[in-house]
Design a protein around this motif. Sequence first.
Motif, mmCIF file in Angstrom:
data_model
loop_
_atom_site.group_PDB
_atom_site.id
_atom_site.type_symbol
_atom_site.label_atom_id
_atom_site.label_comp_id
_atom_site.label_asym_id
_atom_site.label_seq_id
_atom_site.Cartn_x
_atom_site.Cartn_y
_atom_site.Cartn_z
ATOM 1 N N VAL A 160 0.850 -1.190 0.000
ATOM 2 C CA VAL A 160 0.000 0.000 0.000
ATOM 3 C C VAL A 160 0.881 1.233 0.000
ATOM 4 O O VAL A 160 1.799 1.374 0.823
ATOM 5 C CB VAL A 160 -0.929 -0.001 1.232
ATOM 6 N N LEU A 161 0.604 2.137 -0.940
ATOM 7 C CA LEU A 161 1.313 3.411 -1.017
ATOM 8 C C LEU A 161 0.415 4.516 -0.476
ATOM 9 O O LEU A 161 -0.811 4.376 -0.422
ATOM 10 C CB LEU A 161 1.711 3.709 -2.461
ATOM 11 N N GLY A 162 1.035 5.616 -0.071
ATOM 12 C CA GLY A 162 0.249 6.694 0.499
ATOM 13 C C GLY A 162 0.979 8.016 0.477
ATOM 14 O O GLY A 162 1.817 8.270 -0.404
ATOM 15 N N GLU A 163 0.684 8.843 1.461
ATOM 16 C CA GLU A 163 1.222 10.203 1.485
ATOM 17 C C GLU A 163 2.731 10.211 1.580
ATOM 18 O O GLU A 163 3.385 11.128 1.055
ATOM 19 C CB GLU A 163 0.595 10.971 2.648
ATOM 20 N N ALA A 164 3.334 9.238 2.237
ATOM 21 C CA ALA A 164 4.789 9.172 2.314
ATOM 22 C C ALA A 164 5.418 8.984 0.941
ATOM 23 O O ALA A 164 6.593 9.332 0.723
ATOM 24 C CB ALA A 164 5.208 8.037 3.244
ATOM 25 N N ASP A 165 4.641 8.454 0.009
ATOM 26 C CA ASP A 165 5.117 8.258 -1.367
ATOM 27 C C ASP A 165 4.665 9.388 -2.281
ATOM 28 O O ASP A 165 4.874 9.327 -3.496
ATOM 29 C CB ASP A 165 4.591 6.937 -1.900
ATOM 30 N N GLY A 166 4.008 10.382 -1.703
ATOM 31 C CA GLY A 166 3.513 11.500 -2.489
ATOM 32 C C GLY A 166 2.134 11.285 -3.070
ATOM 33 O O GLY A 166 1.668 12.097 -3.879
ATOM 34 N N LEU A 167 1.475 10.212 -2.675
ATOM 35 C CA LEU A 167 0.149 9.899 -3.208
ATOM 36 C C LEU A 167 -0.915 10.280 -2.182
ATOM 37 O O LEU A 167 -0.933 9.741 -1.068
ATOM 38 C CB LEU A 167 0.047 8.410 -3.545
ATOM 39 N N PRO A 168 -1.817 11.178 -2.520
ATOM 40 C CA PRO A 168 -2.799 11.660 -1.547
ATOM 41 C C PRO A 168 -3.921 10.653 -1.310
ATOM 42 O O PRO A 168 -4.162 9.749 -2.112
ATOM 43 C CB PRO A 168 -3.344 12.924 -2.218
ATOM 44 N N SER A 169 -4.627 10.830 -0.190
ATOM 45 C CA SER A 169 -5.820 10.037 0.072
ATOM 46 C C SER A 169 -6.932 10.473 -0.877
ATOM 47 O O SER A 169 -7.115 11.667 -1.123
ATOM 48 C CB SER A 169 -6.278 10.222 1.517
ATOM 49 N N ILE A 170 -7.653 9.518 -1.414
ATOM 50 C CA ILE A 170 -8.801 9.794 -2.277
ATOM 51 C C ILE A 170 -10.038 9.395 -1.478
ATOM 52 O O ILE A 170 -10.286 8.214 -1.241
ATOM 53 C CB ILE A 170 -8.732 9.005 -3.601
ATOM 54 N N ASN A 171 -10.807 10.387 -1.037
ATOM 55 C CA ASN A 171 -11.876 10.092 -0.067
ATOM 56 C C ASN A 171 -13.241 10.646 -0.452
ATOM 57 O O ASN A 171 -14.097 10.821 0.405
ATOM 58 C CB ASN A 171 -11.489 10.614 1.317
ATOM 59 N N HIS A 172 -13.440 10.935 -1.736
ATOM 60 C CA HIS A 172 -14.742 11.499 -2.125
ATOM 61 C C HIS A 172 -15.636 10.481 -2.844
ATOM 62 O O HIS A 172 -16.626 10.860 -3.472
ATOM 63 C CB HIS A 172 -14.546 12.732 -3.016
ATOM 64 N N PHE A 173 -15.311 9.191 -2.718
ATOM 65 C CA PHE A 173 -16.161 8.154 -3.309
ATOM 66 C C PHE A 173 -17.033 7.519 -2.227
ATOM 67 O O PHE A 173 -16.677 7.503 -1.047
ATOM 68 C CB PHE A 173 -15.317 7.078 -3.998
#
Length: 286
Positions: free
Chosen positions: A243-256
């Motif tokens: 799982v990748l995330g903010e530490a990898d520069g990828l933001p949370s996608i939370n509008h679904f």
Amino acid sequence: MNRQPMFTPQQLLSFVAVCETASFTRAADRVHLSQSTVSQQVRRLEEMIGKPLLQRTSHQVALTEEGEKLLGYARRIIALNGEAHDVLSDKWRDGVLRLGVPEDFAAPTAGLLAEFSREHPQLRLDVMSGIYVDLHRAWQREELDIMLIKQPGGERPLAARPEPLLWLDSAAHPCFEQTPVPLVVFPQLGLYREEMAQTLDSLGRSWRISYSSASLVALASASAAGLGLTLLPASCRLPEHRVLGEADGLPSINHFELALFCRAPQDDLQQALAAALVTFCQLQWQ
């Protein structure tokens, strides 16, 4: 072509009644005919077949071997005749309910739908499972009565809950570090494609589509195997994923969200199934 004489439903009803009551008198009461009429109908069956169907004594009535053979057919013919009458006379008023569900909810909702069908045996369920774009188009064409769908937030559903998404890459064969970044995505107009492209564009990362499928299971398996980075519901995460995330520069996608819609006007069965789906979803969301 020689036509065989046809058994009439009343003849068969009388014959079955005699077999089940072991009495011409009780059979006559059951079918609301005189005893002599019931006897005549059974005799007519025997004449048509050319063999005795019953062994009669002063104390009992028993089936012959030919009578046993006819009894099974007679029950089936009577049942089919009644079914045809009910269908054509619209006695089966429950009709059809058209339900749309995401692919990954087709199996989890099967038990609920089976229980609902047992409670309403005359109802036919037409279930469509697929991706967002297919379900949404079917809803717009008024081809669905109830729809459970994953969608960007916006429209006001009957019930909804947030749909957590994860950036998923292969643990054994990572793809995020590649240039361009290979992406595993739904077909055009499918969910999450735009979010993936916009995110990588904002990071200044080039990307390419390496794998496309309408199957959620296929996307999860492809990304886990190393075919590319993907963005999928958290429930799709496999042990082979990282799982990748903010530490990898990828933001949370939370509008679904996972949303339930029920078309108006609603009849009793439609409301009952919608309520059952709401309960099911609440249990899933806890």
